[in-house]
Every structure is written in structure tokens, then in C-alpha cells.
Design an enzyme around this catalytic site. Sequence first.
Site, PDB file in Angstrom:
ATOM      1  CG  ASP A  63      -0.421   2.729  19.336  1.00  0.00           C
ATOM      2  OD1 ASP A  63      -1.180   1.743  19.262  1.00  0.00           O
ATOM      3  OD2 ASP A  63       0.762   2.642  19.734  1.00  0.00           O
ATOM      4  CB  VAL A  64      -6.229   1.221  19.411  1.00  0.00           C
ATOM      5  CG1 VAL A  64      -7.029   2.000  18.387  1.00  0.00           C
ATOM      6  CG2 VAL A  64      -5.552   0.011  18.776  1.00  0.00           C
ATOM      7  CG  ASN A  90     -11.751  -4.629  13.180  1.00  0.00           C
ATOM      8  OD1 ASN A  90     -12.012  -5.802  12.910  1.00  0.00           O
ATOM      9  ND2 ASN A  90     -10.907  -3.910  12.440  1.00  0.00           N
ATOM     10  CE1 TYR A 155      -5.260 -12.708  16.447  1.00  0.00           C
ATOM     11  CE2 TYR A 155      -5.989 -14.996  16.382  1.00  0.00           C
ATOM     12  CZ  TYR A 155      -6.184 -13.671  16.067  1.00  0.00           C
ATOM     13  OH  TYR A 155      -7.308 -13.300  15.360  1.00  0.00           O
ATOM     14  CE  LYS A 159      -8.341 -11.392  17.996  1.00  0.00           C
ATOM     15  NZ  LYS A 159      -9.033 -10.098  17.798  1.00  0.00           N
TER      16      LYS A 159
END
Length: 212
Positions: A63-64, A90, A155, A159
Site C-alpha cells: 500500500d503506497v 503513478n 482530486y 494533484k
Amino acid sequence: MLTFTNRTALITGAGRGIGKAIAETLAQQGVTVICVSKSAESCGATAAAIIAAGGKAKALAVDVADGAAIAKASEELLKEFPAIDILVNNAGTAESAPLHRSDTALFERMIAMHLMAPVHASKAVLPSMLERGAGHIVNVASVAGLMGAPYVTAYSSAKHAMIGLTRSLALELGPRGVAVNAVCPAYTDTDLVTGAVERIVQRTGRSASDAL
């Protein structure tokens, strides 16, 4: 021409979509690819396909968004590989909702995935890069990180944070031999977009082509 032979890349979100394509493309250039995904099945499938095509790959299910898990996994990887030369942050997900329906948990999920996961992965591989004075970190951001977009405030905010991270690290690490860049895709033909189209159809009754 860039030389990729004898290089090792760690790619998060390599089980599908853009991450899978990056892993396959780098492997074709002679890079040993570490395919990272929360799903052992998906990253395993990507690694298996690369190996079947004659490339070198390893699957890593982690799990990043879990900083401790990423640090432990990277420590183990560096025992197996001499160095991580390329990191591609990514892994990501997108959830849409108008602001008045976006709860705190939604913002926390987006920040955890699109800001903190790249932070965790970068911190894990950076010591060996700095020791050698060479390395590449690529953050897969989004056009939503360059401009606002309706219904994806959480989101888009995350970003934007990823791009801020990229710009700051580029200035901090560039003089020490580590290049940090971001790429900002628009809508891309992946299962993430397919899922978004399906949700729009369900919510609005539009046809799939109109939703797309």
C-alpha cells in the site's frame, strides 16, 4: 539517446492503466522493473507479462499510502538490487463529487494517494540516489493539477499539491544529481476512465458515448 540498460525502476500503480504501460515500455528498453500495486494479483500479472516477453520484472504488493510499509519494502529491495535508479509515482485514484458532498475523508484519501504516497516513496529511495549523485523521480500528476475542474475539487487539490512537491524537489535535488519531473495527462483510455463513464451513466441516464 538515453541509456536504460542496467537500470532499475520502481513504478507504483503498475497493475493497470498508465502505470502498466510505463512498466512495459521501460522493460522493453532493458530496464529491470519493480511493479508495485496494492493488489498482488494485478502487479503480479504485469510482472509476469513482462517476463514472458523477455524482460526483467519483480512484483511488489504494498500500500503506497502506508509510509512504514513503503520504507520497509524499499529497505528489502535495496538488499536485492544495487540501486533504484528511477521512481515513477503513478499510483492514483479519482473520486468525483460536488464540494457540498465531499466529506473530510474524501479529501484525506486524495491527499494520502496523490501527495503523501509520492512523499513516502521518494523518501524511501532518495538516500541511495543521493549517495550515487544520480536518479530520476517522475510524478504522474494531471491537467487537473494545473487548472481547476468542477466536481473533482479534492482530486484537483491533491494533484496541485503533487505538482508543488515536484517543483520544490526539483530545485532541492537537481543540484545533487537527482532529476524530479511531473507529467500531466488529460483523459486517458484506461479502466479508470471507463469506470468514470459507467458512474456517469448510472447517475445521469446518459449514454456511454455521451458520458465519454
